[in-house]
Design an enzyme around this catalytic site. Structure first.
Site, PDB file in Angstrom:
ATOM      1  N   ASN A   7      34.279  64.285  -0.538  1.00 18.39           N
ATOM      2  CA  ASN A   7      34.551  63.340   0.546  1.00 18.39           C
ATOM      3  C   ASN A   7      35.433  62.238  -0.039  1.00 18.39           C
ATOM      4  O   ASN A   7      34.940  61.344  -0.716  1.00 18.39           O
ATOM      5  CB  ASN A   7      33.224  62.782   1.067  1.00 18.39           C
ATOM      6  CG  ASN A   7      33.413  61.830   2.233  1.00 18.39           C
ATOM      7  OD1 ASN A   7      34.544  61.499   2.604  1.00 18.39           O
ATOM      8  ND2 ASN A   7      32.308  61.391   2.816  1.00 18.39           N
ATOM      9  N   ARG A  90      35.425  67.154   3.339  1.00 20.00           N
ATOM     10  CA  ARG A  90      35.212  66.452   4.607  1.00 20.00           C
ATOM     11  C   ARG A  90      36.549  65.883   5.059  1.00 20.00           C
ATOM     12  O   ARG A  90      37.216  65.170   4.307  1.00 20.00           O
ATOM     13  CB  ARG A  90      34.217  65.320   4.411  1.00 20.00           C
ATOM     14  CG  ARG A  90      34.019  64.565   5.687  1.00 20.00           C
ATOM     15  CD  ARG A  90      33.341  63.250   5.478  1.00 20.00           C
ATOM     16  NE  ARG A  90      33.200  62.586   6.760  1.00 20.00           N
ATOM     17  CZ  ARG A  90      33.163  61.276   6.899  1.00 20.00           C
ATOM     18  NH1 ARG A  90      33.229  60.500   5.851  1.00 20.00           N
ATOM     19  NH2 ARG A  90      33.042  60.750   8.081  1.00 20.00           N
ATOM     20  N   HIS A 179      31.299  61.934  13.666  1.00 23.14           N
ATOM     21  CA  HIS A 179      29.944  62.288  13.200  1.00 23.14           C
ATOM     22  C   HIS A 179      29.555  63.697  13.643  1.00 23.14           C
ATOM     23  O   HIS A 179      28.374  64.026  13.713  1.00 23.14           O
ATOM     24  CB  HIS A 179      28.866  61.323  13.756  1.00 23.14           C
ATOM     25  CG  HIS A 179      28.920  59.935  13.218  1.00 23.14           C
ATOM     26  ND1 HIS A 179      28.604  58.838  13.986  1.00 23.14           N
ATOM     27  CD2 HIS A 179      29.225  59.461  11.996  1.00 23.14           C
ATOM     28  CE1 HIS A 179      28.727  57.740  13.257  1.00 23.14           C
ATOM     29  NE2 HIS A 179      29.113  58.086  12.038  1.00 23.14           N
ATOM     30  N   ARG A 240      31.093  46.895  13.565  1.00 24.02           N
ATOM     31  CA  ARG A 240      32.031  47.272  14.632  1.00 24.02           C
ATOM     32  C   ARG A 240      31.485  46.902  15.995  1.00 24.02           C
ATOM     33  O   ARG A 240      30.280  47.057  16.253  1.00 24.02           O
ATOM     34  CB  ARG A 240      32.284  48.788  14.597  1.00 24.02           C
ATOM     35  CG  ARG A 240      33.313  49.203  13.573  1.00 24.02           C
ATOM     36  CD  ARG A 240      33.444  50.710  13.523  1.00 24.02           C
ATOM     37  NE  ARG A 240      32.870  51.250  12.314  1.00 24.02           N
ATOM     38  CZ  ARG A 240      32.633  52.537  12.091  1.00 24.02           C
ATOM     39  NH1 ARG A 240      32.902  53.427  13.010  1.00 24.02           N
ATOM     40  NH2 ARG A 240      32.117  52.934  10.955  1.00 24.02           N
ATOM     41  N   GLU A 383      25.108  65.982   5.863  1.00 21.36           N
ATOM     42  CA  GLU A 383      26.468  66.436   6.153  1.00 21.36           C
ATOM     43  C   GLU A 383      27.022  67.300   5.015  1.00 21.36           C
ATOM     44  O   GLU A 383      27.744  68.263   5.252  1.00 21.36           O
ATOM     45  CB  GLU A 383      27.374  65.233   6.434  1.00 21.36           C
ATOM     46  CG  GLU A 383      27.032  64.619   7.788  1.00 21.36           C
ATOM     47  CD  GLU A 383      27.463  63.179   7.959  1.00 21.36           C
ATOM     48  OE1 GLU A 383      28.462  62.947   8.641  1.00 21.36           O
ATOM     49  OE2 GLU A 383      26.791  62.277   7.417  1.00 21.36           O
TER      50      GLU A 383
END
Ligand code: ADP
Length: 400
Positions: A7, A90, A179, A240, A383
């Protein structure tokens, strides 16, 4: 089979070496400060963790450092790099081009580059990571696993924004969702824990971490999700804003003399529960502050949980029913208090929380009462395992 999962961020590279068949994690780690120094933290299973400053002008030196440590006699877990069967990467944005994971070839690389305008912060780093790994391990298959792919099943009514249609047709402006790897994994785990085929289930998955999104998964397919064209949409998050009235942007930009970059910086980095509370983006800090009497910390928690509650309701409406709700990621897995608050008042949707069963952190569990019409579950996301499993599947098809 041993799969290296990568990643890559702009100045970081996370990795895991794992066996997707046995789910065995052999080593994991993180390279940081790439381009401005270089530091590696390496955690091999069954051996002591190791950390060192290593010069990493680019991602190439970072991946070299990872491979050296993986085969190192003291800190390694394999004898030679040739034991690595494949690499799974990823990739944040696959646009409309990728609805599932793919073997990386030159054409895929060109398409990834074409997706850069859609994810200008993430995709260039992912591409740099892939190039560095391909150069370091040329004979090994490389696979891309996309955050957006799972949501490519959204119907047009869920992915079209009510803007002039040409912005979709010509400029690719639509809801993509993110996601996806996490939503896919926890929904499939949920179905198997429930002992029912996913093809007959209506599930809402709540990935609540620093970044947060919900997904309505009808019969195994994502049909709606809270993140949009970018990961800024939907729920309020650590820093956010989530969805806001876009009219606010012009009002604040005029009033405070901000340009669009400053405005977006505020929406991405200074908003969310940090912005409301003025204290922290971390829910553990907010819990403590609220318990100590901070009204704004409490308000941040209230705004966040209220929005998640509403998303569960709207997702059930979008699916025309509900069989289960799944909580995952940092907050979803670890905070019984926030789960309870989110589920308050949702008994009318057949969601009855068992307070005793809810009192768990970080492990798979059914947390609804035995007589709850629908199931509530906690499922830790993984993940990296999904990336490794997708990679192994694609690579074994190659061998046939
Ligand atoms: P990311 O989106 O960065 O992968 P994570 O899924 O790791 O984030 O979630 C990180 C967040 O999880 C932290 O910011 C923190 O707010 C939250 N978290 C972790 N443990 C707890 C806990 N015990 N109680 C409440 N929140 C927690």
């Amino acid at each position: 089979m041993k799969i290296l999962v990568i990643n890559a961020g702009s100045s970081s590279l996370k990795y895991q070496l794992l066996d997707p068949a046995t789910h065995e994690l052999m080593a994991k780690g993180l390279c940081e400060r790439i381009g401005i120094g270089g530091h590696i933290k390496h955690t091999p299973e069954g051996k002591e963790a190791y950390a060192a400053d290593i010069d990493m002008p680019t991602h190439s030196e970072a991946i070299q450092a990872v491979l050296s440590l993986l085969v190192d006699p003291a800190h390694g877990v394999i004898k030679t790099v040739s034991e690595i069967d494949a690499v799974g990467h990823r990739v944040v944005h696959g646009g409309e081009e990728f609805a599932s994971s793919v073997l990386i070839d030159d054409q895929v690389m060109d398409t990834l580059k074409a997706c850069i305008p859609l994810a200008p912060l993430h995709n260039p780093a992912n591409i740099t990571g892939i190039n560095a790994c391909k150069a370091a391990m040329p004979g090994v298959p490389h696979v891309a696993v996309f955050d957006t792919a799972f949501h490519q099943t959204l119907p047009p009514k869920a992915f079209i924004f009510a803007l002039p249609y040409e912005y979709y047709e010509k400029d690719k402006v639509r809801r993509y969702g993110f996601h996806g790897t996490s939503h896919r994994y926890v929904s499939q785990r949920a179905a198997s824990l429930m002992g029912r085929p996913i093809e007959e289930l209506k599930l809402v998955t709540c990935h609540l971490g620093n970044g947060a999104s919900t997904c309505a998964i009808k019969y195994g397919k994502s049909i709606d999700t809270s993140m949009g064209f970018t990961p800024l949409d939907g729920l309020p998050m650590g820093t956010r804003s989530g969805a806001v009235d876009s009219g606010i942007l012009q009002y604040l930009m005029d009033l405070k003399h901000l340009d669009i970059h400053q405005m977006l910086d505020i929406l991405n980095k200074k908003s969310g529960v940090l912005g409301i509370s003025g204290i922290s983006s971390d829910f553990r800090d907010l819990d403590q502050a609220a318990a100590a009497g901070s009204e704004r910390a409490q308000l941040a928690i209230d705004v966040f949980t209220y929005k998640v509650t509403k998303r569960i309701g709207s997702s059930a409406a979008a699916m025309g029913g509900l069989d289960g709700v799944i909580f995952t990621a940092g907050v979803g897995e670890n905070s019984p208090e926030l789960r309870a608050k989110i589920l308050e008042g949702l008994e009318f949707l057949g969601l009855k929380l068992d307070p005793a069963k809810n009192n768990i952190r970080g492990k798979e569990a059914v947390i609804s009462t035995d007589d709850s019409p629908n199931t509530i579950m906690v499922i830790p996301t993984n993940e990296e395992l999904v990336i490794a499993m997708d990679t192994a599947k694609i690579v074994s098809q190659l061998k046939k």
